[in-house]
Design a protein around this motif. Structure first.
Motif, mmCIF file in Angstrom:
data_model
loop_
_atom_site.group_PDB
_atom_site.id
_atom_site.type_symbol
_atom_site.label_atom_id
_atom_site.label_comp_id
_atom_site.label_asym_id
_atom_site.label_seq_id
_atom_site.Cartn_x
_atom_site.Cartn_y
_atom_site.Cartn_z
ATOM 1 N N ILE A 145 5.054 -4.378 -3.548
ATOM 2 C CA ILE A 145 4.268 -4.039 -2.356
ATOM 3 C C ILE A 145 4.991 -2.964 -1.557
ATOM 4 O O ILE A 145 6.204 -3.034 -1.380
ATOM 5 C CB ILE A 145 4.069 -5.285 -1.475
ATOM 6 N N ALA A 147 5.798 -1.954 1.855
ATOM 7 C CA ALA A 147 5.784 -2.729 3.100
ATOM 8 C C ALA A 147 5.073 -1.984 4.226
ATOM 9 O O ALA A 147 4.452 -2.597 5.100
ATOM 10 C CB ALA A 147 7.205 -3.076 3.522
ATOM 11 N N THR A 149 2.523 0.439 4.045
ATOM 12 C CA THR A 149 1.075 0.620 3.891
ATOM 13 C C THR A 149 0.384 -0.632 3.369
ATOM 14 O O THR A 149 -0.838 -0.752 3.452
ATOM 15 C CB THR A 149 0.777 1.749 2.881
ATOM 16 N N GLY A 150 1.147 -1.546 2.799
ATOM 17 C CA GLY A 150 0.550 -2.718 2.166
ATOM 18 C C GLY A 150 0.001 -2.434 0.780
ATOM 19 O O GLY A 150 -0.608 -3.316 0.168
ATOM 20 N N ARG B 62 -4.398 -3.178 -2.056
ATOM 21 C CA ARG B 62 -3.734 -3.093 -0.749
ATOM 22 C C ARG B 62 -3.849 -4.466 -0.079
ATOM 23 O O ARG B 62 -4.897 -5.100 -0.201
ATOM 24 C CB ARG B 62 -4.435 -2.032 0.105
ATOM 25 N N ILE B 63 -2.791 -4.905 0.617
ATOM 26 C CA ILE B 63 -2.898 -6.201 1.309
ATOM 27 C C ILE B 63 -3.332 -6.043 2.767
ATOM 28 O O ILE B 63 -3.761 -7.012 3.369
ATOM 29 C CB ILE B 63 -1.588 -7.025 1.247
ATOM 30 N N TYR B 64 -3.187 -4.835 3.332
ATOM 31 C CA TYR B 64 -3.631 -4.624 4.712
ATOM 32 C C TYR B 64 -4.964 -3.883 4.678
ATOM 33 O O TYR B 64 -5.034 -2.754 4.191
ATOM 34 C CB TYR B 64 -2.599 -3.822 5.508
ATOM 35 N N ARG B 89 -4.239 -3.961 11.667
ATOM 36 C CA ARG B 89 -3.300 -4.887 11.051
ATOM 37 C C ARG B 89 -3.852 -6.305 11.136
ATOM 38 O O ARG B 89 -4.003 -6.856 12.241
ATOM 39 C CB ARG B 89 -1.918 -4.813 11.728
ATOM 40 N N ASP B 91 -4.197 -10.123 8.503
ATOM 41 C CA ASP B 91 -3.604 -10.828 7.360
ATOM 42 C C ASP B 91 -4.681 -11.401 6.457
ATOM 43 O O ASP B 91 -5.716 -11.885 6.922
ATOM 44 C CB ASP B 91 -2.695 -11.966 7.856
#
Lengths: 204, 204
Positions: A145, A147, A149-150, B62-64, B89, B91
Motif C-alpha cells: 500500500i 501510505a 495515496t492509499g 485504492r483504499i482511500y 479521507r 475508512d
C-alpha cells in the motif's frame, strides 16, 4: 509436484472445502512458489459465523498478519490462530477473484469463475451460499500500500517453493481453500497449492 | 446544533436506517467536526446484496476513496457513487464498533452496543440481521497505515464543522447510518451526524 505427501493437492485455478476440528492444525503450502491460496473459515455448527477481515484488522491494529495473530469471526470469536509462517506477507483486504473481477479489472469477455466461483461450488454441500463469501484471508498474496495515496498494488508473492503458513482451529470449522485463479496475484503463472491437516497434538 | 435544516439528525452514539431510491442523493454532514458516520447499503429488493469493501477496494486499486469512486456490492454491482466530498479521507477497512470492540480494545466491563448494535437495531425492521453487517464505509474516519509494517492507527478525523460527503444511489437501497460510538475514532468526543436526502434532479 514440488513437494511430496500433502494431505491434499489443489490443482491450479481450483478450490476445495473440508472440515477442520477444534485443535487441529491446517498447513497451507506453496509447493512451487509465488502462488496465492484464498482461505475462508465458517463455524461448522452455525455457518452464519464467518471469518471477518474488519474485526480481525481492527483488533490487531495491523493489516499484515503473521505468527501469533488470531483471525476473528463477524461475531468477534477467534476461529483460527496463525501458529507458524515462513513468509510473513499475506492479504486480508480483497475478496476472492471472480468472473466480475476478470471482467472489470482484466476486461475478459469469457471470464473464469475464479476463486469466488471455486469457493462457492466447494462450499455449497455445506449449505454455504455465494452471498456468504466475504473477504478471504489470502495466504501468500502480496498487496503493498502507498501510505500517502492509499493506492494498492498486487505484487508477486514473497513465497518460495515449500513456504507455508499454519493455522490452529479454535472452533469446529468448515474451511474453503483455493489455488488462486488471478494472473496478477500469482506473478503470471497458475500453480497448485498443497495442504496438510495435523492432529491437535502434532509438533510444528 | 452546528448546522440547520438537515433531513435528519442522528444523536451522538446512535444510528438510523432509511430507504434511498435509485438516483436520490444522500449527503452525510459532520455538523461539529471530527465525527465519524458508519454507512451501510443493501439492495432493497434483495437484502442478500450488500456493500463490499473487498470488491470495492479491489476494483479501485485504492483504499482511500473519494469523489467519483463507485461503492460495489458483494455481487459486483455499484450500489452508491461518491459524487461530492469535502474531506477526502474515509475508512473502508474496519467493521462497526461493537460491544466486543469496546471489550477487546478498550477493556470496558459494561460496554456500549456501539455502531454495530445501533445498526443491528435500526436495520431489524428491514429484515436485516446482525450477521449481515459487513465492513462499513466509515465516513470521515481517518485510518493511516504504516506501509512497511501494515500498522494501522485510528487518528482524529480530518473533517471540520460542516464538512460533508454525498453519495448517489445506483439501486433502490436500504441505508444504515450512525453517529459513531468509539472514543478514539472521534477524537474523544461523541457528536451528532446530520444527513440530507435530495431528489435525483438536485444540483450538488
Amino acid at each position: 509436484m514440488c513437494e511430496a505427501h500433502p494431505t491434499g493437492e489443489i490443482p491450479p485455478r481450483s478450490g476445495v472445502a473440508f472440515t477442520l476440528d477444534r485443535g487441529q492444525r491446517l498447513t497451507v503450502i506453496d509447493p512451487c512458489g509465488e502462488q496465492v491460496a484464498d482461505l475462508l473459515a465458517y463455524n461448522r455448527h452455525d455457518i452464519g459465523e464467518v471469518l471477518s477481515s474488519g474485526r480481525t484488522l481492527d483488533y490487531a491494529s495491523r493489516i499484515y498478519l503473521t505468527t501469533g495473530d488470531p483471525l476473528y469471526s463477524n461475531r468477534s470469536n477467534v476461529l483460527l490462530t496463525i501458529v507458524a509462517d515462513t513468509v510473513g506477507r499475506h492479504d486480508f483486504l480483497l475478496t476472492p477473484c471472480s468472473k466480475d473481477t476478470f471482467r472489470i479489472i482484466y476486461g475478459d469477455t469469457d471470464p473464469h469463475r475464479g476463486c469466488f466461483g471455486n469457493l462457492a461450488a466447494a462450499l455449497k454441500p455445506y449449505g454455504i451460499g455465494p452471498d456468504q463469501i466475504p473477504v478471504a484471508f489470502n495466504c501468500f498474496m502480496n498487496v503493498p500500500i502507498d501510505a500517502a495515496t492509499g493506492a494498492i498494488t498486487v505484487a508477486p508473492p514473497l513465497s518460495r517453493a515449500g513456504d507455508h503458513i499454519t493455522f490452529e482451529a479454535q472452533q469446529d470449522l468448515v474451511i474453503g481453500l483455493t489455488a488462486c485463479s488471478a494472473l496478477q496475484s500469482n506473478n503470471g503463472r497458475f500453480k497448485p497449492i498443497h495442504y496438510r491437516i495435523d492432529p491437535a497434538t502434532a509438533a510444528l
